[in-house]
Design a protein around this motif. Structure first.
Motif, PDB file in Angstrom:
ATOM      1  N   ILE A 265     -32.714  -7.645  29.288  1.00  0.00           N
ATOM      2  CA  ILE A 265     -32.164  -8.835  28.633  1.00  0.00           C
ATOM      3  C   ILE A 265     -31.302  -9.658  29.590  1.00  0.00           C
ATOM      4  CG2 ILE A 265     -32.221  -7.722  26.384  1.00  0.00           C
ATOM      5  CD1 ILE A 265     -29.247  -7.187  26.605  1.00  0.00           C
TER       6      ILE A 265
ATOM      7  N   ASP B  14     -31.147 -13.477  29.237  1.00  0.00           N
ATOM      8  CA  ASP B  14     -30.560 -13.853  27.955  1.00  0.00           C
ATOM      9  C   ASP B  14     -29.043 -13.685  27.973  1.00  0.00           C
ATOM     10  OD1 ASP B  14     -33.268 -13.911  26.248  1.00  0.00           O
ATOM     11  OD2 ASP B  14     -33.258 -12.119  27.502  1.00  0.00           O
TER      12      ASP B  14
ATOM     13  N   GLY C 233     -26.377 -16.634  27.676  1.00  0.00           N
ATOM     14  CA  GLY C 233     -25.461 -16.563  26.542  1.00  0.00           C
ATOM     15  C   GLY C 233     -24.001 -16.558  26.948  1.00  0.00           C
TER      16      GLY C 233
ATOM     17  N   ASP D 126     -18.259 -12.708  22.730  1.00  0.00           N
ATOM     18  CA  ASP D 126     -18.673 -14.042  23.161  1.00  0.00           C
ATOM     19  C   ASP D 126     -18.116 -14.416  24.531  1.00  0.00           C
ATOM     20  OD1 ASP D 126     -16.043 -14.241  22.510  1.00  0.00           O
ATOM     21  OD2 ASP D 126     -16.262 -15.909  21.093  1.00  0.00           O
TER      22      ASP D 126
ATOM     23  N   ALA E 163     -34.396  -8.649  22.205  1.00  0.00           N
ATOM     24  CA  ALA E 163     -33.739  -9.858  22.702  1.00  0.00           C
ATOM     25  C   ALA E 163     -34.632 -11.077  22.543  1.00  0.00           C
ATOM     26  CB  ALA E 163     -33.332  -9.673  24.156  1.00  0.00           C
TER      27      ALA E 163
ATOM     28  N   TRP F  11     -35.041 -11.669  18.567  1.00  0.00           N
ATOM     29  CA  TRP F  11     -33.822 -12.121  17.898  1.00  0.00           C
ATOM     30  C   TRP F  11     -32.851 -12.726  18.923  1.00  0.00           C
ATOM     31  CZ3 TRP F  11     -35.972  -7.373  16.058  1.00  0.00           C
ATOM     32  CH2 TRP F  11     -36.501  -7.471  14.764  1.00  0.00           C
ATOM     33  N   SER F  12     -31.997 -11.900  19.511  1.00  0.00           N
ATOM     34  CA  SER F  12     -31.039 -12.394  20.505  1.00  0.00           C
ATOM     35  C   SER F  12     -30.535 -11.219  21.315  1.00  0.00           C
ATOM     36  CB  SER F  12     -29.853 -13.086  19.820  1.00  0.00           C
ATOM     37  OG  SER F  12     -29.058 -12.140  19.113  1.00  0.00           O
ATOM     38  N   TRP F  13     -29.850 -11.510  22.433  1.00  0.00           N
ATOM     39  CA  TRP F  13     -29.319 -10.425  23.248  1.00  0.00           C
ATOM     40  C   TRP F  13     -28.221  -9.673  22.504  1.00  0.00           C
ATOM     41  CZ3 TRP F  13     -24.188 -10.155  24.644  1.00  0.00           C
ATOM     42  CH2 TRP F  13     -23.434 -11.327  24.557  1.00  0.00           C
ATOM     43  N   ASN F  14     -27.496 -10.351  21.615  1.00  0.00           N
ATOM     44  CA  ASN F  14     -26.476  -9.665  20.827  1.00  0.00           C
ATOM     45  C   ASN F  14     -27.094  -8.608  19.928  1.00  0.00           C
ATOM     46  OD1 ASN F  14     -25.832 -12.738  21.114  1.00  0.00           O
ATOM     47  ND2 ASN F  14     -23.827 -11.716  21.054  1.00  0.00           N
TER      48      ASN F  14
END
Length: 423
Positions: free
Chosen positions: A32, A35, A39, A96, A158, A161-164
């Motif tokens: 990831i 990403d 991010g 974040d 990732a 959806w997302s790296w989180n």
């Protein structure tokens, strides 16, 4: 008269899941990397240092934890460590900022470091004498499985959806491990720590130290490529839309390679498996280096190389574990724990070196760096294991002279466990 059938070691499944979760969390950044960089608004080499931070923390803290928590109840220690690991990843899923994520990576790594020595020591105590090497080896294979399965899965999460979400997945994996260990892991009385002098003998022995450093060098080379595979694919293929499927192909091939290497150890012996697998991997990396001069290349031409790359990446892992077990004898648990620790150090160094190569704009030379590191590792492993295949006698047998009652049982174990392959 036949012996009573043994019950399945469900506790081993729990410990396997714990180690798999710890090391997947270490390596998952590789899948990831772009990403995370995007991010957090940092460069990919900077994002890659999240691997370095985790691995370096585990490498340094694991031996310390082995001494500090030697008398702590192992069940309570392992469960507490996994719980801390879950919390760190759950918080990482909503982080974040880069600095916050670095701190949470350190926290997760400390949790892993606290549990690893207790897991290996408990497995050595709970395993039957004639299966100790096999059980310990299976835990070490969880480390290779983390790369073979965990990294491609993280990349898919990732991309989908997302790296989180990847860190949320790691928190869930930790919960599964926590529940399994809690339900299956018996209370194991903590023994007094192995005398420091005996532990030093494990590292001071020329063969053992060469095996540990050689294994770390090989891991360094292999993980270096995997950590920066995403930017490497862009440079080699000229496209950024194939990361997830390439990681998936690599993961399937690597899983087959782990078990294929175990079969090869049983069929052809550990030494032949080690030399053949690593030599072929080095040749492949040299070929990828030359292929870089023809970039960009078609995806269809690259996919077969990914299959071979994945299959060879961990082909020799079981051979190293079996030989290390034969060499360490009564110090097998300590040697395998230290092997994992130095392996994570290799990951940290590899990620750092790969970041430098990336900063130099020489991403297509990553296979060359990998080939050199793995060739160095192979030479050290050949030195370490020379003569070990003939008798399987542990080179540290003298380290147990002060514990003769342990030596007697270990001698008989070594002769049956030399081929203790986890598959």
């Amino acid at each position: 008269m036949t012996s009573a059938p043994r019950s399945f070691p469900w506790w081993l499944v729990g410990l396997f899941l714990a180690i798999f979760s710890f090391f997947t969390d270490d390596y998952i950044i590789a899948g990831i990397l772009p990403d995370v960089a995007a991010g957090l608004d940092v460069s990919e080499p900077v994002a890659g240092q999240l691997v370095t931070v985790f691995s370096l923390t585990v490498a340094v803290a694991t031996p310390v934890a082995g001494f500090v928590f030697a008398r702590t109840d192992r069940r309570r220690l392992v469960l507490s460590a996994i719980a801390l690991f879950v919390v760190a990843n759950a918080l990482a899923a909503v982080a974040d900022g880069y600095a916050v994520l670095v701190g949470l990576r350190v926290l997760a790594a400390l949790a892993a470091a606290a549990a690893l020595p207790a897991i290996f020591a408990a497995a050595a105590d709970l395993a039957p004498d004639d299966r100790r090497g096999r059980y310990l080896g299976s835990l070490s294979v969880a480390v290779t499985g983390a790369v073979a399965v965990g990294v491609p899965l993280g990349a898919w999460i990732a991309v989908t959806w997302s790296w989180n979400a990847t860190f949320a997945f790691m928190a869930v994996a930790g919960v599964v491990a926590l529940a399994t260990v809690g339900a299956t892991f018996p209370r194991v009385e903590a023994h007094p720590p192995t005398p420091f002098r005996d532990q030093v003998r494990v590292l001071a022995s020329r063969q053992i130290s060469a095996a540990l450093v050689g294994g770390a060098a090989a891991v360094m080379g292999g993980i270096l490529m995997i950590t920066y595979l995403a930017p490497y694919l862009v440079a080699l293929l000229g496209r950024d839309d194939v990361r997830a499927p390439v990681f998936a192909v690599f993961g399937v091939a690597a899983t087959v390679g782990v078990f294929g290497g175990g079969w090869s150890v049983d069929r052809f012996g550990a030494n032949r498996t080690l030399v053949g697998g690593m030599a072929a991997f080095i040749v492949l990396m040299a070929g990828l280096t030359l292929l870089g001069f023809a970039a960009p290349i078609p995806l269809l031409a690259f996919v077969p190389l990914v299959v071979v790359w994945g299959a060879l990446a961990y082909w020799s892992a079981t051979a190293v574990q079996v030989r290390l077990h034969a060499l360490a004898g009564p110090m097998t648990a300590q040697a395998l724990a230290m092997n994992s620790s130095l392996g994570t150090l290799g990951v940290a160094v590899g990620a750092a070196i790969g970041g430098v190569v990336l900063d130099m704009g020489a991403v297509l030379l990553l296979p060359l760096v990998t080939a050199v590191a793995c060739a160095t590792g192979l030479l050290l492993l050949l030195y370490a294991f020379r003569g070990a295949g003939a008798s399987g006698d542990p080179v540290l047998q003298h380290a147990s002279d002060d514990h003769s009652d342990r030596t007697d049982s270990t001698d008989s174990t070594d002769s049956t466990d030399r081929t203790g392959d986890p598959t």
